[in-house]
Design a protein around this motif. Structure first.
Motif, short mmCIF file in Angstrom:
data_model
loop_
_atom_site.label_atom_id
_atom_site.label_comp_id
_atom_site.label_asym_id
_atom_site.label_seq_id
_atom_site.Cartn_x
_atom_site.Cartn_y
_atom_site.Cartn_z
N ASP A 321 0.81 -1.22 0.00
CA ASP A 321 0.00 0.00 0.00
C ASP A 321 0.85 1.27 0.00
O ASP A 321 0.31 2.38 -0.02
N LYS A 322 2.18 1.13 0.01
CA LYS A 322 3.07 2.28 -0.06
C LYS A 322 4.06 2.09 -1.20
O LYS A 322 4.31 0.96 -1.66
N LEU A 323 4.64 3.19 -1.65
CA LEU A 323 5.63 3.15 -2.71
C LEU A 323 7.04 3.26 -2.13
O LEU A 323 7.26 3.98 -1.15
N GLY A 324 7.98 2.57 -2.74
CA GLY A 324 9.36 2.64 -2.30
C GLY A 324 10.31 2.22 -3.40
O GLY A 324 9.88 1.88 -4.51
N ARG A 325 11.61 2.22 -3.07
CA ARG A 325 12.63 1.86 -4.06
C ARG A 325 13.47 0.67 -3.63
O ARG A 325 14.16 0.08 -4.45
N GLU A 326 13.46 0.37 -2.33
CA GLU A 326 14.29 -0.73 -1.85
C GLU A 326 13.52 -1.58 -0.84
O GLU A 326 12.66 -1.06 -0.12
N ILE A 327 13.84 -2.87 -0.81
CA ILE A 327 13.20 -3.79 0.13
C ILE A 327 14.27 -4.57 0.88
O ILE A 327 15.36 -4.82 0.36
N ARG A 328 13.94 -4.94 2.12
CA ARG A 328 14.80 -5.78 2.95
C ARG A 328 13.92 -6.84 3.59
O ARG A 328 12.71 -6.65 3.76
N LEU A 329 14.52 -7.96 3.99
CA LEU A 329 13.78 -9.07 4.57
C LEU A 329 14.36 -9.42 5.93
O LEU A 329 15.59 -9.48 6.09
N SER A 330 13.50 -9.65 6.91
CA SER A 330 13.95 -10.03 8.24
C SER A 330 14.57 -11.43 8.20
O SER A 330 14.31 -12.21 7.28
N GLU A 331 15.36 -11.75 9.22
CA GLU A 331 16.07 -13.03 9.23
C GLU A 331 15.11 -14.21 9.22
O GLU A 331 15.36 -15.23 8.57
N ASP A 332 13.98 -14.09 9.92
CA ASP A 332 13.03 -15.20 9.97
C ASP A 332 12.16 -15.28 8.73
O ASP A 332 11.35 -16.21 8.58
N GLY A 333 12.31 -14.33 7.81
CA GLY A 333 11.54 -14.36 6.57
C GLY A 333 10.10 -13.93 6.71
O GLY A 333 9.33 -14.02 5.75
N ASN A 334 9.72 -13.43 7.89
CA ASN A 334 8.32 -13.08 8.13
C ASN A 334 7.98 -11.64 7.76
O ASN A 334 6.81 -11.33 7.52
N THR A 335 8.98 -10.76 7.74
CA THR A 335 8.71 -9.34 7.59
C THR A 335 9.50 -8.76 6.43
O THR A 335 10.72 -8.96 6.32
N LEU A 336 8.80 -8.02 5.57
CA LEU A 336 9.42 -7.30 4.47
C LEU A 336 9.43 -5.81 4.82
O LEU A 336 8.41 -5.27 5.28
N TYR A 337 10.57 -5.16 4.61
CA TYR A 337 10.69 -3.73 4.90
C TYR A 337 10.83 -2.96 3.59
O TYR A 337 11.60 -3.34 2.70
N LEU A 338 10.10 -1.87 3.48
CA LEU A 338 10.10 -1.02 2.28
C LEU A 338 10.60 0.37 2.66
O LEU A 338 10.17 0.93 3.67
N SER A 339 11.50 0.93 1.84
CA SER A 339 12.02 2.27 2.10
C SER A 339 12.31 2.97 0.78
O SER A 339 12.39 2.33 -0.27
N PRO A 340 12.50 4.31 0.81
CA PRO A 340 12.81 5.04 -0.42
C PRO A 340 14.22 4.78 -0.93
O PRO A 340 14.51 5.02 -2.09
N GLY A 341 15.12 4.31 -0.06
CA GLY A 341 16.48 4.03 -0.50
C GLY A 341 17.34 5.27 -0.53
O GLY A 341 16.91 6.39 -0.24
N ASP A 342 18.61 5.08 -0.90
CA ASP A 342 19.58 6.17 -0.90
C ASP A 342 19.26 7.25 -1.91
O ASP A 342 19.80 8.34 -1.84
N TYR A 351 8.46 1.13 6.08
CA TYR A 351 7.21 0.42 6.38
C TYR A 351 7.50 -1.07 6.44
O TYR A 351 8.32 -1.59 5.66
N SER A 352 6.84 -1.75 7.35
CA SER A 352 7.01 -3.20 7.48
C SER A 352 5.73 -3.89 7.04
O SER A 352 4.62 -3.38 7.24
N TYR A 353 5.90 -5.08 6.45
CA TYR A 353 4.78 -5.88 5.96
C TYR A 353 4.97 -7.33 6.39
O TYR A 353 6.07 -7.88 6.20
#
Length: 356
Positions: A321-342, A351-353
């Motif tokens: 539901d949000k726009l971003g340029r970069e994604i990261r994943l938590s170690e357990d694979g449960n959470t995706l993080y979205l950010s605008p990036g550098d 934002y976390s999903y």
């Protein structure tokens, strides 16, 4: 009767196979939760790396790297840990990676020039205090390593003596990937991928730059590796056999167009041992698809994430539901993080999903 029965069973089997192959990929829409910084934090930050639950954050003001605990709701206790500079245990242009045992590796490159400077191993990077304990740091100077063109900000720790980089030695640039032995100070460029894309033959440096700058590599921790290029876009899974890499499957393989200076599509990826997440971006900050270069939004944003397995088979499409340029994943694979990036020119946010 036997022939008719055999034909009927064969037809049924074909129908079942056909149905399984044509099954639609699952699509879901997720609502994000704002990840809050500790109260009192100021400045503009961007997540550069996320290893386990430790986020390494780039401070735009000083270009130092701070580290803090990351959770779906907050980024806590940011502390400056890796300092930019020319002094002892300072880094000019640091790229980070982590091995299977939790040790942090810092690859240092000069701001100008092509020679890899050093690699620093920091054991037990479980919190800011253990990272800052410089008595435990192990330094590998690259004085004897030949000049290497290395532009990407990601690398993979393959063993206790080797790393995989995107880049190649100056004397043998027609390679996108190389293995550096940081103990013996040798580099082995990997054969198997130097695309024929219509680039002028005398522009080897520019071509290497195109396939390594704003690119990324990661792996499943075993035998398969992922490469993505945010500019073309291009991403594929590959394996390594000695001094050769072998492409297994493409997720994106858009041809480079030498006469086009700007691409309105970007990719960013993150992975764990089971899944590959690909963020596709082709829109402005309002979500409108870009038809060409827009100086107000020079770097596209997106909210569509495609999920693949490590065979390159698409498993799911996630609409954020949000726009971003970069994604990261938590170690357990449960959470995706979205950010605008550098490349953000506005307010920072994360934002976390919940994806599992």
């Amino acid at each position: 009767m036997k022939i008719r029965k055999i034909l009927s069973l064969t037809f049924l089997a074909l129908c079942i196979c056909s149905c399984s192959e044509s099954k639609d990929v699952d699509e879901v829409s997720l609502k994000g939760q704002l990840v809050k910084l500790d109260e009192g934090e100021t400045g503009r930050y961007s997540i550069r790396y996320l290893f386990r639950d430790m986020a390494y954050v780039h401070d735009y003001g000083s270009f130092n790297l701070s580290v803090g605990k990351m959770s779906p709701t907050g980024l806590q206790k940011l502390e400056k840990t890796l300092v930019r500079g020319h002094g002892h245990n300072e880094f000019q242009r640091a790229a980070l990676s982590q091995d299977k045992n939790g040790a942090l590796y810092v690859l240092d490159r000069p701001m100008d020039g092509d020679k890899l400077m050093s690699l620093t191993k920091i054991p037990n990077a479980s919190n800011a205090e253990t990272i800052k304990d410089q008595t435990k740091w192990e330094d590998y100077n690259f004085n004897k390593l030949p000049p290497v063109h290395q532009f990407g900000d990601s690398f993979i720790v393959m063993s206790d003596s080797t790393i995989l980089i995107t880049g190649a030695p100056s004397k043998d640039m027609k390679h996108v990937f190389s293995i550096v032995n940081f103990k013996s100070q040798t580099i082995t460029p990997l054969d198997g991928y130097w695309p024929e894309d219509g680039s002028p033959a005398d522009k080897i440096y520019n071509k290497l730059l195109r396939y390594t700058y704003y690119s990324g590599i990661t792996w499943n921790g075993k035998d398969k590796f992922l490469y993505w290029n945010g500019w073309i876009p291009l991403t594929f899974i590959f394996t390594i056999d000695g001094a050769k890499m072998n492409i297994q499957s493409y997720m994106y393989n858009k041809a480079f167009q030498p006469d086009v200076n700007y691409c309105t599509e970007r990719l960013h990826c993150c992975t764990d041992g089971d899944r590959i997440y690909v963020l596709y971006a082709d829109s402005d900050e309002e979500g409108k698809k870009l038809d060409g270069f827009n100086e107000k939004c020079p770097f596209p944003m997106g909210n569509t994430v495609e999920v693949y397995d490590w065979d390159g088979v698409k498993q799911q499409v996630i609409h954020l539901d949000k726009l971003g340029r970069e994604i990261r994943l938590s170690e357990d694979g449960n959470t995706l993080y979205l950010s605008p990036g550098d490349m953000s020119h506005g307010d920072e946010y994360i934002y976390s999903y919940k994806v599992r």
